[in-house]
Design a protein around this motif. Structure first.
Motif, PDB file in Angstrom:
ATOM      1  N   ALA A  99      39.420  50.515  20.772  1.00  0.00           N
ATOM      2  CA  ALA A  99      38.540  51.254  19.858  1.00  0.00           C
ATOM      3  C   ALA A  99      38.586  52.749  20.148  1.00  0.00           C
ATOM      4  O   ALA A  99      38.572  53.575  19.230  1.00  0.00           O
ATOM      5  CB  ALA A  99      37.107  50.734  19.980  1.00  0.00           C
ATOM      6  N   LEU A 100      38.678  53.120  21.427  1.00  0.00           N
ATOM      7  CA  LEU A 100      38.724  54.528  21.798  1.00  0.00           C
ATOM      8  C   LEU A 100      39.979  55.201  21.240  1.00  0.00           C
ATOM      9  O   LEU A 100      39.917  56.297  20.680  1.00  0.00           O
ATOM     10  CB  LEU A 100      38.671  54.676  23.311  1.00  0.00           C
ATOM     11  N   SER A 101      41.118  54.560  21.388  1.00  0.00           N
ATOM     12  CA  SER A 101      42.373  55.134  20.904  1.00  0.00           C
ATOM     13  C   SER A 101      42.365  55.287  19.388  1.00  0.00           C
ATOM     14  O   SER A 101      42.814  56.302  18.846  1.00  0.00           O
ATOM     15  CB  SER A 101      43.555  54.256  21.338  1.00  0.00           C
ATOM     16  N   VAL A 102      41.854  54.277  18.693  1.00  0.00           N
ATOM     17  CA  VAL A 102      41.782  54.348  17.234  1.00  0.00           C
ATOM     18  C   VAL A 102      40.822  55.466  16.803  1.00  0.00           C
ATOM     19  O   VAL A 102      41.104  56.224  15.866  1.00  0.00           O
ATOM     20  CB  VAL A 102      41.324  52.996  16.649  1.00  0.00           C
ATOM     21  N   SER A 103      39.714  55.594  17.494  1.00  0.00           N
ATOM     22  CA  SER A 103      38.694  56.571  17.113  1.00  0.00           C
ATOM     23  C   SER A 103      39.171  58.006  17.290  1.00  0.00           C
ATOM     24  O   SER A 103      38.820  58.880  16.484  1.00  0.00           O
ATOM     25  CB  SER A 103      37.428  56.342  17.939  1.00  0.00           C
ATOM     26  N   THR A 104      39.962  58.280  18.320  1.00  0.00           N
ATOM     27  CA  THR A 104      40.486  59.642  18.473  1.00  0.00           C
ATOM     28  C   THR A 104      41.446  59.988  17.344  1.00  0.00           C
ATOM     29  O   THR A 104      41.505  61.139  16.898  1.00  0.00           O
ATOM     30  CB  THR A 104      41.189  59.821  19.831  1.00  0.00           C
ATOM     31  N   LEU A 105      42.179  59.000  16.851  1.00  0.00           N
ATOM     32  CA  LEU A 105      43.087  59.228  15.726  1.00  0.00           C
ATOM     33  C   LEU A 105      42.293  59.498  14.444  1.00  0.00           C
ATOM     34  O   LEU A 105      42.619  60.412  13.670  1.00  0.00           O
ATOM     35  CB  LEU A 105      44.003  58.022  15.540  1.00  0.00           C
ATOM     36  N   ALA A 137      47.380  50.288  13.205  1.00  0.00           N
ATOM     37  CA  ALA A 137      48.846  50.166  13.175  1.00  0.00           C
ATOM     38  C   ALA A 137      49.524  51.398  13.753  1.00  0.00           C
ATOM     39  O   ALA A 137      50.522  51.297  14.482  1.00  0.00           O
ATOM     40  CB  ALA A 137      49.319  49.913  11.756  1.00  0.00           C
ATOM     41  N   GLN A 138      48.983  52.582  13.443  1.00  0.00           N
ATOM     42  CA  GLN A 138      49.557  53.816  13.984  1.00  0.00           C
ATOM     43  C   GLN A 138      49.447  53.854  15.509  1.00  0.00           C
ATOM     44  O   GLN A 138      50.375  54.256  16.201  1.00  0.00           O
ATOM     45  CB  GLN A 138      48.862  55.037  13.397  1.00  0.00           C
ATOM     46  N   VAL A 139      48.289  53.440  16.025  1.00  0.00           N
ATOM     47  CA  VAL A 139      48.099  53.417  17.478  1.00  0.00           C
ATOM     48  C   VAL A 139      49.049  52.419  18.114  1.00  0.00           C
ATOM     49  O   VAL A 139      49.678  52.688  19.141  1.00  0.00           O
ATOM     50  CB  VAL A 139      46.634  53.087  17.818  1.00  0.00           C
ATOM     51  N   SER A 140      49.189  51.254  17.493  1.00  0.00           N
ATOM     52  CA  SER A 140      50.034  50.201  18.044  1.00  0.00           C
ATOM     53  C   SER A 140      51.509  50.614  18.072  1.00  0.00           C
ATOM     54  O   SER A 140      52.259  50.268  18.993  1.00  0.00           O
ATOM     55  CB  SER A 140      49.880  48.916  17.229  1.00  0.00           C
ATOM     56  N   SER A 141      51.907  51.391  17.065  1.00  0.00           N
ATOM     57  CA  SER A 141      53.310  51.819  16.979  1.00  0.00           C
ATOM     58  C   SER A 141      53.597  53.065  17.801  1.00  0.00           C
ATOM     59  O   SER A 141      54.744  53.466  17.981  1.00  0.00           O
ATOM     60  CB  SER A 141      53.685  52.084  15.522  1.00  0.00           C
ATOM     61  N   GLY A 142      52.507  53.720  18.258  1.00  0.00           N
ATOM     62  CA  GLY A 142      52.670  54.935  19.032  1.00  0.00           C
ATOM     63  C   GLY A 142      52.969  56.156  18.213  1.00  0.00           C
ATOM     64  O   GLY A 142      53.346  57.207  18.757  1.00  0.00           O
ATOM     65  N   SER A 143      52.810  56.071  16.879  1.00  0.00           N
ATOM     66  CA  SER A 143      53.125  57.214  15.985  1.00  0.00           C
ATOM     67  C   SER A 143      51.933  58.141  15.862  1.00  0.00           C
ATOM     68  O   SER A 143      50.820  57.805  16.239  1.00  0.00           O
ATOM     69  CB  SER A 143      53.532  56.716  14.629  1.00  0.00           C
TER      70      SER A 143
END
Length: 288
Positions: free
Chosen positions: A253-259, A282-288
């Motif tokens: 959730a933290l990684s998604v929220s910063t995006l 999906a963007q977080v998972s792909s590293g993009s």
């Protein structure tokens, strides 16, 4: 994995008419500056959070109050345009709609003054939240109403204690999540007792604290042309809670929220245009 049905987040909070002045530099005390232009928009931390959650998940429910005035009707229309359920927003015939005067400088920094109006009358009967999966609360409404709503609710309770004021002990122990910026965290020592706190750090990203100890951090995403920081914290909050209720753990959730917060900073609106939560995941998972 997302649940079979879309979860419902209820947002208990403020709804304001935002009058925003865009300037080169914010005025110092006693100084007058000329604005390039002015805009009129939907605002209030509660409304910002509801608009963000509705865009991320497809819907959300706003619980609050506006005046029984033309501004109130306009604000309700704007909320509904994001897909927010406004059936639990009360029109108050004794108080005007809340108003915020916002200055935004060329770097995207802001200064805000608020007249609460009808927001000072907000309550949340349990019938307004009974079918919700999560309840988001912030402190632009009476603190007694916020605390009572949290104690009455049986699902996931997330609190944004802004503007900063001492947090009642029952709320510290009841809330499943607090979301604050770094200044707010250091100004609220009672948060060291909270089981889960997400702290936003501006250009340094964000971190998770559990019982006062940092357990995870995530970097910020670069924004080439920052436009407005007004809605970034609210978008972060909505994204974190949205990710939790669809089944992601706090680190994800933290990684998604910063995006999502980066997307908000790049948009000039207090309710930035956001995609669906799964797109950011999906963007977080792909590293993009």
């Amino acid at each position: 994995m997302a649940p079979a049905t879309t979860p419902l987040i209820a947002i208990l909070g403020s709804i304001n008419l935002d009058i925003t002045l865009h300037v080169d530099d914010l005025p110092r005390p006693g100084q007058t500056v000329l604005a390039h232009h002015a805009t009129r928009g939907l605002g209030g931390k509660g409304a910002n959070q509801a608009a963000a959650a509705a865009q991320l998940l497809g819907t959300s429910r706003m619980i609050g109050a506006v005046g029984d005035d033309p501004e109130g009707l306009w604000l309700l229309d704007r909320l509904a345009s994001f897909g927010v359920d406004i059936s639990m927003v009360r029109q108050d015939d004794t108080h005007p709609s809340g108003v915020a005067l916002i200055g935004v400088d060329k770097r995207g920094e802001n200064s805000i003054m608020v007249s609460p109006g009808a927001n000072s009358t907000v309550t949340a009967p349990s019938t307004t939240t009974a079918d919700a999966d999560a309840l988001m609360i912030q402190f632009e409404i009476p603190l007694d109403s916020a605390t009572q709503a949290a104690e009455d609710f049986r699902g996931f309770v997330a609190v944004n204690p802004s503007p900063t004021q001492p947090i009642p002990a029952p709320l510290i122990h009841r809330a499943d999540l607090f979301v604050v910026n770094a200044d707010e965290y250091h100004g609220l020592p009672e948060l060291a007792q909270a089981k889960l706190v997400a702290v936003t750090l501006g250009a340094n990203g964000a971190e998770i604290r559990e019982n006062g100890r940092v357990t995870h951090s995530a970097p910020a995403h670069t924004v080439a042309h920052p436009a407005n920081t007004v809605g970034a914290g609210d978008a972060f909050f909505a994204a974190f809670v949205s990710a939790i209720v669809v089944g992601h753990d706090p680190r994800e959730a933290l990684s998604v929220s910063t995006l999502v917060a980066a997307a908000a900073v790049a948009d000039a609106a207090s309710q930035p245009s956001l995609g669906r939560l799964e797109d950011y995941v999906a963007q977080v998972s792909s590293g993009s």
